[in-house]
Each structure stands twice: as C-alpha cells, then as structure tokens.
Design a protein around this motif. Structure first.
Motif, PDB file in Angstrom:
ATOM      1  N   ASN A 164       6.137   6.702   3.591  1.00 42.12           N
ATOM      2  CA  ASN A 164       5.753   5.727   2.560  1.00 42.12           C
ATOM      3  C   ASN A 164       4.978   6.401   1.421  1.00 42.12           C
ATOM      4  O   ASN A 164       3.815   6.082   1.161  1.00 42.12           O
ATOM      5  CB  ASN A 164       4.908   4.615   3.172  1.00 42.12           C
ATOM      6  N   PRO A 165       5.618   7.342   0.735  1.00 39.08           N
ATOM      7  CA  PRO A 165       4.934   8.004  -0.390  1.00 39.08           C
ATOM      8  C   PRO A 165       4.894   7.094  -1.607  1.00 39.08           C
ATOM      9  O   PRO A 165       5.739   6.198  -1.754  1.00 39.08           O
ATOM     10  CB  PRO A 165       5.807   9.228  -0.640  1.00 39.08           C
ATOM     11  N   TYR A 166       3.928   7.323  -2.463  1.00 36.46           N
ATOM     12  CA  TYR A 166       3.850   6.555  -3.709  1.00 36.46           C
ATOM     13  C   TYR A 166       4.743   7.215  -4.757  1.00 36.46           C
ATOM     14  O   TYR A 166       4.519   8.358  -5.145  1.00 36.46           O
ATOM     15  CB  TYR A 166       2.400   6.500  -4.199  1.00 36.46           C
ATOM     16  N   LYS A 167       5.790   6.496  -5.163  1.00 36.59           N
ATOM     17  CA  LYS A 167       6.752   6.983  -6.162  1.00 36.59           C
ATOM     18  C   LYS A 167       7.318   8.360  -5.805  1.00 36.59           C
ATOM     19  O   LYS A 167       7.456   9.231  -6.665  1.00 36.59           O
ATOM     20  CB  LYS A 167       6.097   7.025  -7.545  1.00 36.59           C
ATOM     21  N   LEU A 178      -5.763   0.642  11.261  1.00 34.98           N
ATOM     22  CA  LEU A 178      -5.731   0.458   9.812  1.00 34.98           C
ATOM     23  C   LEU A 178      -5.225   1.711   9.098  1.00 34.98           C
ATOM     24  O   LEU A 178      -4.580   1.610   8.049  1.00 34.98           O
ATOM     25  CB  LEU A 178      -7.126   0.086   9.302  1.00 34.98           C
ATOM     26  N   THR A 179      -5.502   2.882   9.678  1.00 34.59           N
ATOM     27  CA  THR A 179      -4.976   4.124   9.109  1.00 34.59           C
ATOM     28  C   THR A 179      -3.451   4.142   9.201  1.00 34.59           C
ATOM     29  O   THR A 179      -2.754   4.463   8.236  1.00 34.59           O
ATOM     30  CB  THR A 179      -5.545   5.356   9.846  1.00 34.59           C
ATOM     31  N   PHE A 180      -2.940   3.790  10.379  1.00 37.26           N
ATOM     32  CA  PHE A 180      -1.495   3.719  10.598  1.00 37.26           C
ATOM     33  C   PHE A 180      -0.840   2.733   9.636  1.00 37.26           C
ATOM     34  O   PHE A 180       0.253   2.988   9.112  1.00 37.26           O
ATOM     35  CB  PHE A 180      -1.223   3.322  12.050  1.00 37.26           C
ATOM     36  N   ARG A 181      -1.533   1.608   9.371  1.00 36.71           N
ATOM     37  CA  ARG A 181      -0.992   0.568   8.504  1.00 36.71           C
ATOM     38  C   ARG A 181      -1.280   0.811   7.030  1.00 36.71           C
ATOM     39  O   ARG A 181      -0.984   0.002   6.176  1.00 36.71           O
ATOM     40  CB  ARG A 181      -1.539  -0.803   8.934  1.00 36.71           C
ATOM     41  N   ARG A 182      -1.923   1.940   6.716  1.00 31.97           N
ATOM     42  CA  ARG A 182      -2.179   2.366   5.336  1.00 31.97           C
ATOM     43  C   ARG A 182      -3.071   1.386   4.567  1.00 31.97           C
ATOM     44  O   ARG A 182      -2.872   1.144   3.378  1.00 31.97           O
ATOM     45  CB  ARG A 182      -0.848   2.562   4.588  1.00 31.97           C
ATOM     46  N   SER A 183      -4.046   0.846   5.251  1.00 32.18           N
ATOM     47  CA  SER A 183      -4.992  -0.068   4.613  1.00 32.18           C
ATOM     48  C   SER A 183      -6.230   0.682   4.142  1.00 32.18           C
ATOM     49  O   SER A 183      -6.746   1.555   4.849  1.00 32.18           O
ATOM     50  CB  SER A 183      -5.417  -1.161   5.607  1.00 32.18           C
ATOM     51  N   ALA A 184      -6.732   0.330   2.970  1.00 28.98           N
ATOM     52  CA  ALA A 184      -7.934   0.975   2.428  1.00 28.98           C
ATOM     53  C   ALA A 184      -9.142   0.770   3.333  1.00 28.98           C
ATOM     54  O   ALA A 184     -10.083   1.577   3.319  1.00 28.98           O
ATOM     55  CB  ALA A 184      -8.230   0.422   1.030  1.00 28.98           C
ATOM     56  N   TYR A 185      -9.097  -0.285   4.145  1.00 28.95           N
ATOM     57  CA  TYR A 185     -10.249  -0.613   4.990  1.00 28.95           C
ATOM     58  C   TYR A 185     -10.357   0.294   6.221  1.00 28.95           C
ATOM     59  O   TYR A 185     -11.307   0.177   6.989  1.00 28.95           O
ATOM     60  CB  TYR A 185     -10.193  -2.084   5.400  1.00 28.95           C
ATOM     61  N   GLY A 221      -5.402  10.111   0.023  1.00 29.99           N
ATOM     62  CA  GLY A 221      -4.180   9.529   0.566  1.00 29.99           C
ATOM     63  C   GLY A 221      -3.147  10.575   0.904  1.00 29.99           C
ATOM     64  O   GLY A 221      -1.942  10.307   0.912  1.00 29.99           O
ATOM     65  N   ASN A 222      -3.610  11.792   1.213  1.00 32.29           N
ATOM     66  CA  ASN A 222      -2.710  12.906   1.501  1.00 32.29           C
ATOM     67  C   ASN A 222      -2.401  12.982   3.000  1.00 32.29           C
ATOM     68  O   ASN A 222      -3.319  13.043   3.817  1.00 32.29           O
ATOM     69  CB  ASN A 222      -3.359  14.216   1.045  1.00 32.29           C
ATOM     70  N   PRO A 223      -1.117  12.986   3.389  1.00 27.45           N
ATOM     71  CA  PRO A 223      -0.737  13.046   4.805  1.00 27.45           C
ATOM     72  C   PRO A 223      -1.292  14.251   5.559  1.00 27.45           C
ATOM     73  O   PRO A 223      -1.437  14.213   6.785  1.00 27.45           O
ATOM     74  CB  PRO A 223       0.794  13.100   4.765  1.00 27.45           C
ATOM     75  N   LEU A 224      -1.618  15.332   4.839  1.00 29.90           N
ATOM     76  CA  LEU A 224      -2.192  16.506   5.480  1.00 29.90           C
ATOM     77  C   LEU A 224      -3.454  16.144   6.263  1.00 29.90           C
ATOM     78  O   LEU A 224      -3.750  16.771   7.281  1.00 29.90           O
ATOM     79  CB  LEU A 224      -2.518  17.578   4.426  1.00 29.90           C
ATOM     80  N   SER A 225      -4.152  15.118   5.801  1.00 32.76           N
ATOM     81  CA  SER A 225      -5.380  14.688   6.481  1.00 32.76           C
ATOM     82  C   SER A 225      -5.107  14.284   7.924  1.00 32.76           C
ATOM     83  O   SER A 225      -5.924  14.532   8.817  1.00 32.76           O
ATOM     84  CB  SER A 225      -6.014  13.508   5.734  1.00 32.76           C
ATOM     85  N   GLN A 226      -3.959  13.675   8.159  1.00 34.30           N
ATOM     86  CA  GLN A 226      -3.633  13.215   9.513  1.00 34.30           C
ATOM     87  C   GLN A 226      -3.256  14.381  10.421  1.00 34.30           C
ATOM     88  O   GLN A 226      -3.539  14.363  11.624  1.00 34.30           O
ATOM     89  CB  GLN A 226      -2.508  12.184   9.451  1.00 34.30           C
ATOM     90  N   ARG A 244       1.517   5.352  -0.263  1.00 32.65           N
ATOM     91  CA  ARG A 244       1.439   4.038  -0.905  1.00 32.65           C
ATOM     92  C   ARG A 244       0.472   3.164  -0.115  1.00 32.65           C
ATOM     93  O   ARG A 244       0.637   2.973   1.097  1.00 32.65           O
ATOM     94  CB  ARG A 244       2.815   3.379  -0.956  1.00 32.65           C
ATOM     95  N   VAL A 245      -0.523   2.620  -0.786  1.00 28.72           N
ATOM     96  CA  VAL A 245      -1.524   1.782  -0.127  1.00 28.72           C
ATOM     97  C   VAL A 245      -0.886   0.450   0.245  1.00 28.72           C
ATOM     98  O   VAL A 245      -0.146  -0.148  -0.547  1.00 28.72           O
ATOM     99  CB  VAL A 245      -2.749   1.547  -1.049  1.00 28.72           C
ATOM    100  N   ASN A 246      -1.174  -0.003   1.453  1.00 27.72           N
ATOM    101  CA  ASN A 246      -0.593  -1.235   1.976  1.00 27.72           C
ATOM    102  C   ASN A 246      -1.671  -2.318   2.122  1.00 27.72           C
ATOM    103  O   ASN A 246      -2.838  -2.012   2.368  1.00 27.72           O
ATOM    104  CB  ASN A 246       0.036  -0.953   3.346  1.00 27.72           C
ATOM    105  N   LYS A 247      -1.280  -3.559   1.952  1.00 27.70           N
ATOM    106  CA  LYS A 247      -2.194  -4.688   2.155  1.00 27.70           C
ATOM    107  C   LYS A 247      -1.681  -5.507   3.329  1.00 27.70           C
ATOM    108  O   LYS A 247      -0.558  -6.024   3.286  1.00 27.70           O
ATOM    109  CB  LYS A 247      -2.265  -5.564   0.900  1.00 27.70           C
ATOM    110  N   ILE A 248      -2.479  -5.609   4.396  1.00 28.07           N
ATOM    111  CA  ILE A 248      -2.022  -6.323   5.580  1.00 28.07           C
ATOM    112  C   ILE A 248      -2.387  -7.804   5.493  1.00 28.07           C
ATOM    113  O   ILE A 248      -3.388  -8.175   4.866  1.00 28.07           O
ATOM    114  CB  ILE A 248      -2.573  -5.700   6.881  1.00 28.07           C
ATOM    115  N   SER A 249      -1.581  -8.643   6.135  1.00 31.71           N
ATOM    116  CA  SER A 249      -1.757 -10.095   6.058  1.00 31.71           C
ATOM    117  C   SER A 249      -2.879 -10.583   6.980  1.00 31.71           C
ATOM    118  O   SER A 249      -3.331  -9.862   7.878  1.00 31.71           O
ATOM    119  CB  SER A 249      -0.453 -10.787   6.460  1.00 31.71           C
ATOM    120  N   GLY A 250      -3.294 -11.826   6.750  1.00 26.46           N
ATOM    121  CA  GLY A 250      -4.324 -12.442   7.589  1.00 26.46           C
ATOM    122  C   GLY A 250      -3.876 -12.552   9.036  1.00 26.46           C
ATOM    123  O   GLY A 250      -4.675 -12.351   9.959  1.00 26.46           O
TER     124      GLY A 250
END
Length: 224
Positions: free
Chosen positions: A99-102, A160-167, A50-55, A109-115
């Motif tokens: 959107n860093p975690y803490k 999904l990468t932009f939206r920070r989804s694990a999927y 989940g490191n921004p350096l990857s992008q 921070r991992v995000n969960k997108i809606s249906g």
C-alpha cells in the motif's frame, strides 16, 4: 540526508547520544541491549516517515528485546515481542509494501479505520489480554500486572501498525510508558537496567513525534 528534516536528524542523533551515554554509565557490558536500543530508535525515525524499512528493523528489535526480557524473567515481554510484535511487524511490512502512496515504496498510504473495526479491535484486545494473563501467571512472570498491561498496549499498537493507522504511534507511546514502569522495577534490583529505562524514554519521545508526523502525512496525502 535530504530524506529527513533537520528536526528528524537532530531527534535521531540526540536519541542515539542519550542511549550511548546511559549505556556506558549504567551498563557497559550488555552490548545486546545497546544494539537493540539503537536498532529500535532507528526503526522509529523511519516509521515516522511511513517507511516500510522501519518494520524490517522492528523484527530485528523484537528478537533482541525478547532475549533481553528473558534475562530478567519478564516472560510477558519475551512472549509478546517474539510471539506477537515480531510476527505482526512482518505482516505490517507486507501490508506497507502493498500500500505505497502514489507508488512510492518509501511512504505508506495512511489508512483510516472505521468505528466498527475499532470496536472489534478492543474486543480482540480484551480476549488477548485475558489469555496472556493466565499464560504469564503460569510462567511465574515478574511484575505480572504491568507485564499484562504491556501485552494490551502492544497488541493495540501492532494491530494499528498493520492497519496503517496514525494512532499506532500513540498506542506505542502508551506501551513505552508501561515499559518505563516495568524496567524501573527491574532497575531496583539491577542498576544496569537504567539504560533500558532511558531507551524507552527515548522511544516515547520518538513515538509522540511519529504520531505528529503521521497526522501531517495523512493531511498531505488527502489533499494531494
């Protein structure tokens, strides 16, 4: 070295070793392909954390891969990575940094997108796929069906990468599978492209690990 687990270090080292071995056996000349592969696999191990350096690394990979795709008339891959994956990686970099975690800049921070958003994503993906099909057909793209499917899976992955989804990692794994087929077809006329096939096999394994890592990260963040 404490940042990565022993498994992650082993995964990265074995991935690099496979890429180097396949390059010096099947290619030996196209160092641009080698550079792209090494940058790409390094990007994936940071993405799994989940490191921004990857992008940032993905932006560089997109440029190099776009050039490589051009050499085999894979205009779909070239347009996809230069016109979509690269720019979306930039947007993802900004999103992850915001959107860093803490407050930890090294972990998003991992995000969960809606249906509803998932439905919107698939409608948007369908529109992009249709548009790109006609663009690729106009350019006389080689192996147009898998090339178009690559656009589809790539778009879902970058969204999904932009939206920070694990999927995002599963979408990239699906894209890797399409690209393996695409470059197998290329290798039928030029054996040096076997090194590119090995590269995406390595990417597939790393993306599958990335999904597992993000699910663990999501559970840890939710419990924390």
């Amino acid at each position: 070295m404490k940042y990565f687990s022993k498994f992650e270090i082993g995964l990265w080292c074995s991935s690099v070793a496979l890429i180097l071995i396949s390059f010096f056996i099947f290619d030996k000349t196209n160092y641009l392909t080698l550079a792209a592969s090494l940058i790409g696999v390094t990007s994936l191990i940071f993405a799994a954390k989940g490191n921004p350096l990857s992008q940032a690394l993905m932006i560089v990979f997109s440029i190099l891969y776009g050039i490589i795709s051009y050499t085999f008339d894979y205009y779909g891959e070239m347009i996809t990575y230069l016109g979509m994956t690269g720019p979306m990686a930039l947007f993802a970099l900004i999103s992850w940094l915001r959107n860093p975690y803490k407050g930890k800049k090294s972990e998003v921070r991992v995000n969960k997108i809606s249906g509803k958003e998932i439905i919107f994503m698939f409608f948007l993906t369908a529109a992009v796929t249709v548009i790109f099909y006609f663009i690729l057909e106009n350019f006389g793209t080689a192996n147009i069906i898998p090339s178009t499917l690559s656009v589809t899976t790539s778009f879902i992955a970058v969204y999904l990468t932009f939206r920070r989804s694990a999927y995002y990692a599963l979408a990239y794994a699906a894209n890797d599978a399409v690209l393996i087929i695409l470059w197998i077809l290329a290798a039928l006329t030029d054996i040096s492209y076997i090194s590119v096939i090995i590269c995406f096999v390595v990417f597939l394994v790393n993306d599958l690990y990335g999904f597992i890592s993000w699910k663990r990260m999501s559970a840890r963040q939710n419990n924390g």
